[in-house]
Design an enzyme around this catalytic site. Structure first.
Site, PDB file in Angstrom:
ATOM      1  CG  ASP A  55      -2.508   0.449   0.822  1.00 35.48           C
ATOM      2  OD1 ASP A  55      -2.243   1.979   0.069  1.00 35.48           O
ATOM      3  OD2 ASP A  55      -3.454  -0.509   0.945  1.00 35.48           O
TER       4      ASP A  55
ATOM      5  CG  HIS B  38      -0.666   2.003  -3.313  1.00 39.91           C
ATOM      6  ND1 HIS B  38      -2.047   0.489  -3.165  1.00 39.91           N
ATOM      7  CD2 HIS B  38      -0.616   0.494  -4.108  1.00 39.91           C
ATOM      8  CE1 HIS B  38      -2.677   0.573  -3.255  1.00 39.91           C
ATOM      9  NE2 HIS B  38      -1.196  -0.862  -3.743  1.00 39.91           N
TER      10      HIS B  38
END
Length: 537
Positions: free
Chosen positions: A344, A367
């Site tokens: 993430d 991310h």
């Protein structure tokens, strides 16, 4: 004459006899100062009553990595030992020992031994201990019963070591190297702990993998709360063993078996953060490695004065929701010289954060570095004065991103992204005020305002889109500036390339961009009043 001599002789004999009786009367052990001075004082007064057992090292004080200096205090002092050589164990406070006796030969203190010093009674074993010293004291978890064999549950030993260190200012909790300690959910809590405690992590801490330990689910695994001057440093590892929680399987993993999936099905849906700090000030985390957290790896909530550097965080690219570092309601934060690879956001900056400086960080996979999502469930969110510079990103989903939910309120302002090197990044630049992590989200009018965002020297390759500005109709993005943007497309079979996208995004191009981002509207939105933190936050 002879009678006088005999009388004197008789008197002398009487005097000599009386002297002999006096010496014999003092010849018992209670009067022999030579015996008392050569006899060591009772060791029972020096040993503290406690559940912890001494390790084979025979001392709390360790050498090598265990004696690293706290960033706040001088090097730790050696823990007092009993005359027998055993360490003083327990909670860091010790009974005052009797003064050492000079050696019988008279050379002990540099002055001649003329008369025996007065004997001091040994402190009673039931008497209250003296106040702990303010000097550093090292509390080794092994001395408190931790096995470190990678199997035994060492949670209680860690709790006992912390309870001891908590009572001594500038103390050290030592997790020694070459050991693997299995530890369940634990809270190292203040606010009554002394300040400037150092958690020296040189070994490995493993999370429990039994579902019963987690019950219906917990939000964190290792938690430090309401502390001042808390520091974690060392060369050790925190291993969340998140494979027990993740719902995907790796076809290349030869360790997959039926027992693994049976245990996985039992794990609660609420996943714990590996390491969390809450309500603390002057926090330092450096040197350690955090791997395979079930969810977020490192979180700071309601903290002030945070320093993170020379840290490594790692989990597989497809591990769900495994943010690297998560910031919330925290101020004066510095993150630098750190490697972040996760499933993430490498760094996630949430509401209530200000004065955050992130630099010299490697991010990927993951991310990217994100502000938000902000304003979920119609909440108010405020973020200001954030600098992200000198960062390298490799194969991340996004580069630098601001994301807000529809229906929120508040303000994001004073943001600077500078000197960002991207490689194979899907979308390097993003502002998304329509963020939604579901299939569909309800359209709402209000939004968290975004103003004053600088993009400087962002260069490298992208695989989907160079820039994406999707701003709210009711609260357009304003004062966006672009300088030195050079992004080149990279053809990747699974992706389709798109041009830059803008919607209700206003600002200025200080230099031409590659590719051209001509969709950015120059100037300010019509009827847009000057936004300020005081008005909206």
């Amino acid at each position: 004459m002879m009678l006088r001599l005999k009388g004197l002789t008789f008197l002398l004999l009487l005097v000599l006899c009386s002297s002999v009786h006096q010496c014999e009367a003092r010849s018992g052990k209670n009067w022999s100062w030579r015996r008392s001075s050569s006899r060591a004082p009772s060791t029972s007064a020096f040993r503290r009553k406690g559940k912890a057992k001494s390790s084979s090292s025979g001392s709390h004080k360790q050498s090598g990595k265990g004696s690293r200096q706290s960033p706040y205090q001088p090097s730790p002092a050696i823990t007092p030992a009993s005359p027998s050589g055993d360490p003083v164990q327990g909670n860091g406070s010790q009974a005052a020992p009797a003064p050492a006796m000079p050696a019988p030969n008279g050379g002990g203190y540099g002055y001649p031994l003329l008369t025996p010093p007065p004997l001091q009674p040994s402190p009673s074993a039931t008497s209250p201990p003296a106040a702990p010293s303010s000097q550093d004291t090292v509390f080794n978890v092994v001395d408190f019963g931790a096995k470190g064999d990678g199997v035994t549950d060492d949670t209680q030993a860690f709790e006992a070591a912390w309870a001891a260190a908590c009572k001594v200012e500038a103390s050290t909790v030592l997790v020694p190297s070459e050991h693997e300690f299995v530890v369940g959910p634990i809270s190292f809590s203040g606010p009554y702990c002394k300040p400037n405690i150092l958690f020296q992590l040189d070994g490995t801490i493993l999370a429990q993998t039994s579902a019963r330990v987690w019950g219906s689910g917990l939000l964190q695994w290792l938690e430090f709360t309401k502390l001042t001057g808390i520091a974690i440093q060392g060369s050790g590892v925190i291993n969340g063993r998140g494979q027990q929680w993740w719902t995907y399987s790796d076809p290349n993993d030869d360790d997959n078996d039926d027992a693994y999936y049976v245990e996985l099905d039992k794990m609660p849906q609420i996943k714990p953060t590996a390491l969390r700090f809450y309500g603390s000030s002057n926090v330092t985390v450096t040197g350690i490695t955090i791997v395979n957290s079930s969810q977020c790896h490192l979180k700071f909530d309601s903290c002030q004065g945070v320093m993170v550097h020379d840290l490594t965080i790692s989990s597989p690219e497809h591990s769900p929701n495994t943010d690297g570092i998560h910031l919330q309601n925290s101020k004066e934060v510095s993150i630098h010289h750190t490697n972040l690879a996760c499933g993430d956001d490498c760094v996630s900056i949430q509401t209530g954060c200000s004065d955050v400086n992130i630099h010299n960080v490697n991010c990927g996979p993951g991310h990217g570095i994100s502000i938000g999502g902000l304003g979920r469930y119609n909440t108010k969110a405020c973020v200001s004065n954030i600098t992200v510079r000198d960062v390298k990103m490799f194969r991340t989903m996004t580069g630098v991103r601001i994301k807000t939910w529809q229906g929120g309120s508040g303000l994001v302002q004073g943001i600077r992204f500078s000197n960002i090197q991207v490689s194979e990044v899907q979308t390097p630049i993003i502002i998304d005020q329509f963020y939604c992590d579901k299939t569909t989200c309800r359209n709402q009018t209000s939004a968290v305002a975004v103003s004053g965002v600088q993009y400087e020297n962002i260069r490298g390759t992208f695989t989907i889109k160079p820039a994406h500005f999707a701003c709210s109709d009711s609260s357009p993005c304003s004062e966006i500036t672009l300088t030195g943007i050079q992004l080149k497309p990279l053809l990747v079979p699974q992706y389709h390339l798109y041009n830059p996208f803008c919607w209700q995004a206003f600002g200025e191009l200080y230099t031409p961009t590659v590719p051209p981002i001509s969709c950015l509207q120059i100037g300010k939105p019509a009827g847009n009043s000057v936004l300020s933190d005081g008005d909206l936050c």
